[in-house]
Design a protein around this motif. Structure first.
Motif, PDB file in Angstrom:
ATOM      1  N   PHE A   1       0.821  -1.211   0.000  1.00  0.00           N
ATOM      2  CA  PHE A   1       0.000   0.000   0.000  1.00  0.00           C
ATOM      3  C   PHE A   1       0.859   1.268   0.000  1.00  0.00           C
ATOM      4  CE2 PHE A   1      -3.471  -2.787   1.657  1.00  0.00           C
ATOM      5  CZ  PHE A   1      -4.368  -2.542   0.627  1.00  0.00           C
TER       6      PHE A   1
ATOM      7  N   SER B   1       1.012   4.217  -2.752  1.00  0.00           N
ATOM      8  CA  SER B   1       0.945   5.632  -2.376  1.00  0.00           C
ATOM      9  C   SER B   1       2.060   6.413  -3.069  1.00  0.00           C
ATOM     10  CB  SER B   1       1.051   5.771  -0.856  1.00  0.00           C
ATOM     11  OG  SER B   1       1.005   7.119  -0.471  1.00  0.00           O
TER      12      SER B   1
ATOM     13  N   ASN C   1      -4.193   4.948   0.044  1.00  0.00           N
ATOM     14  CA  ASN C   1      -3.207   3.869   0.127  1.00  0.00           C
ATOM     15  C   ASN C   1      -2.253   4.073   1.301  1.00  0.00           C
ATOM     16  OD1 ASN C   1      -3.865   2.046  -2.044  1.00  0.00           O
ATOM     17  ND2 ASN C   1      -3.341   3.714  -3.421  1.00  0.00           N
TER      18      ASN C   1
ATOM     19  N   TYR D   1      -4.174   2.904   4.341  1.00  0.00           N
ATOM     20  CA  TYR D   1      -4.265   1.446   4.396  1.00  0.00           C
ATOM     21  C   TYR D   1      -2.931   0.832   4.825  1.00  0.00           C
ATOM     22  CZ  TYR D   1      -8.546   2.173   1.674  1.00  0.00           C
ATOM     23  OH  TYR D   1      -9.770   2.593   1.230  1.00  0.00           O
TER      24      TYR D   1
END
Length: 135
Positions: free
Chosen positions: A59, A63, A103, A106
């Motif tokens: 994640f 990002s 992201n 997360y």
């Protein structure tokens, strides 16, 4: 249109901050795994939460990817004189920033769950502490 570009610049600066934090978290988590001078559990069951690093890295990588796309779109926006195209690029930048923030969040959730489990282990299972390797 200068105000529009100025607004996009603020988004880019926020994006760069998130990218920097993502890289720091990835580097720090790798250091936790390969480092030898920290407390670590002996039992496999307590080491399994380290697998949470994998989706966390994934994640955070997404990002960073969205941050890169955002920066590239901003560079295009600076060079465009067409108002319609500029608005389309602005909408894309907004979407990339939203994806980058999501992201990042997360990824942090995975590391937060790992940290919670690590703290529980540290508090309640001191008998299964592996000794640091001597170098």
């Amino acid at each position: 249109m200068n105000h529009f570009i100025d607004g996009l610049k603020i988004i880019v600066e926020g994006s760069q901050t998130l990218t920097g934090w993502s890289l720091i978290i990835i580097g720090g988590s790798i250091a936790v795994i390969v480092g030898t001078s920290y407390l670590r559990p002996k039992k496999v069951a307590w080491r399994l939460p380290f697998l949470l690093f994998i989706p966390g890295w994934g994640f955070l990588s997404l990002s960073i990817y969205n941050g890169d796309k955002l920066s590239r779109s901003y560079m295009a926006a600076v060079l465009i004189n067409n108002e319609k195209t500029l608005i389309e690029i602005g909408e894309a930048i907004n979407a990339y920033y939203d994806a980058q923030i999501s992201n990042f969040g997360y990824g942090l959730i995975g590391f937060a769950i790992w940290l919670l489990i690590f703290l529980l282990w540290w508090i309640f299972d001191k008998e299964s502490i592996a000794k640091p390797k001597e170098t």
